[in-house]
Enzyme design. Structure first.
Site, short mmCIF file in Angstrom:
data_model
loop_
_atom_site.label_atom_id
_atom_site.label_comp_id
_atom_site.label_asym_id
_atom_site.label_seq_id
_atom_site.Cartn_x
_atom_site.Cartn_y
_atom_site.Cartn_z
N HIS A 30 -4.22 -7.11 12.55
CA HIS A 30 -4.04 -5.66 12.40
C HIS A 30 -2.54 -5.37 12.45
O HIS A 30 -1.93 -5.44 13.52
CB HIS A 30 -4.81 -4.96 13.54
N HIS A 86 -9.10 -10.44 17.19
CA HIS A 86 -8.31 -9.31 16.70
C HIS A 86 -6.87 -9.45 17.21
O HIS A 86 -6.63 -9.56 18.41
CB HIS A 86 -8.92 -8.00 17.18
N ASP A 91 -3.16 -7.83 17.21
CA ASP A 91 -2.43 -6.58 17.00
C ASP A 91 -0.94 -6.84 16.91
O ASP A 91 -0.31 -7.21 17.90
CB ASP A 91 -2.69 -5.63 18.18
N MET A 111 0.37 -3.06 12.61
CA MET A 111 0.89 -1.72 12.88
C MET A 111 2.39 -1.79 12.63
O MET A 111 3.22 -1.79 13.55
CB MET A 111 0.54 -1.32 14.32
N SER A 171 -9.67 -7.97 21.09
CA SER A 171 -8.24 -7.83 20.85
C SER A 171 -7.45 -8.56 21.93
O SER A 171 -7.49 -8.18 23.12
CB SER A 171 -7.85 -6.35 20.85
N ASP A 224 -11.65 0.60 16.28
CA ASP A 224 -10.63 0.00 17.14
C ASP A 224 -10.03 1.04 18.07
O ASP A 224 -9.39 1.99 17.62
CB ASP A 224 -9.54 -0.62 16.24
N MET A 261 -9.23 3.88 13.29
CA MET A 261 -8.67 3.92 14.64
C MET A 261 -9.43 4.99 15.43
O MET A 261 -9.56 6.13 14.97
CB MET A 261 -7.18 4.27 14.63
N MET A 300 2.66 -5.19 16.38
CA MET A 300 3.33 -3.87 16.48
C MET A 300 4.83 -4.05 16.32
O MET A 300 5.42 -4.95 16.93
CB MET A 300 3.05 -3.26 17.85
#
Ligand code: DX5
Ligand code: ZN
Length: 216
Positions: free
Chosen positions: A65, A32, A34, A67, A7, A174, A136, A36
């Site tokens: 990913h 990965h 992320d 979020m 990540s 994760d 998660m 957000m």
């Protein structure tokens, strides 16, 4: 087949190209990413312009990913900026089935993520459509948190669900994954391993190689 997905949330953003090339050369198969939104999770990380600008740094799989609340609004943008695999949270989608279809219609792989306390039951009907499930193992929103022990049993239960239905869906874990607990997670049935702080703290290439050794 097992895959390591470092990540980049824990990478040094001032030299992201070099950091990505380090994990690539050391043998990580995925990157990965992320995203957000400051609504579904408290923090804001980065979005499409950053992903687009690092796309040229590697040919590895961009494992994005999201979020993000109602990620269906941004599927096209994330595909256009180079995502190969898009994960959305069940908790963030009013129309989960439609969201998964929208991703797959764009020709990329689709996954559903579940927060630690979310029941696996939400996957009951949609499981056969998925390319991957992300469990998660911390509450989403920050890197460097401690692994939540009860999620290990959840990985085992999901693996049984997948096998009982004769499916071959990847299981990604994760959050809080380290060299000390990765073996247990693989034994429980996970095959895509996300790790942020345990890869990017210290010697990045050594860390990737140590993970890959345990994942053979
Ligand atoms: C947390 C993110 C993770 C995070 C993992 O919300 O989804 O991908 O970067 O970081 P570590 O491995 O440090 O827990
Ligand atoms: Zn993540």
């Amino acid at each position: 087949m097992n895959y390591l997905s470092p990540s980049i949330l824990s990478a040094d953003f001032s030299c992201l190209r070099e950091q990505i090339q380090l994990i690539d050369t050391a043998g990580a198969e995925y990157v990965h990413i992320d995203v957000m939104d400051g609504a579904f999770v408290p923090s804001i990380s980065f979005g499409m312009p950053v992903i687009q600008s690092i796309r040229c740094c590697t040919d590895k799989v961009f494992d994005v990913h999201l979020m993000v609340e109602e990620p269906i609004r941004y599927v096209k943008e994330f595909v256009d900026c180079g995502a190969d695999l898009i994960t959305v949270h069940a908790e963030a989608c009013v129309h989960l089935d439609r969201t998964i279809e929208a991703i797959q219609e764009k020709g990329v792989r689709a996954a559903v993520a579940l927060n630690p306390a979310t029941d696996l039951g939400v996957l009951k009907y949609i499981l056969p459509k998925l390319d991957m499930v992300l469990l998660m193992t911390v509450n989403p929103g920050f890197g460097g948190q401690k692994f939540i022990p009860y999620t290990l049993e959840k990985v085992r239960e999901l693996k049984h669900m997948v096998d009982n239905q004769g499916l071959s869906i990847d299981i990604e874990v994760d959050g809080g994954v380290t060299l000390s607990n990765v073996k247990e997670l693989l034994d429980a049935g996970a095959n895509v391993i996300v790790s942020g702080s345990s890869v990017f703290r210290g010697n990045v290439s050594e860390n990737v190689k140590n993970f890959l050794k345990l994942m053979e």
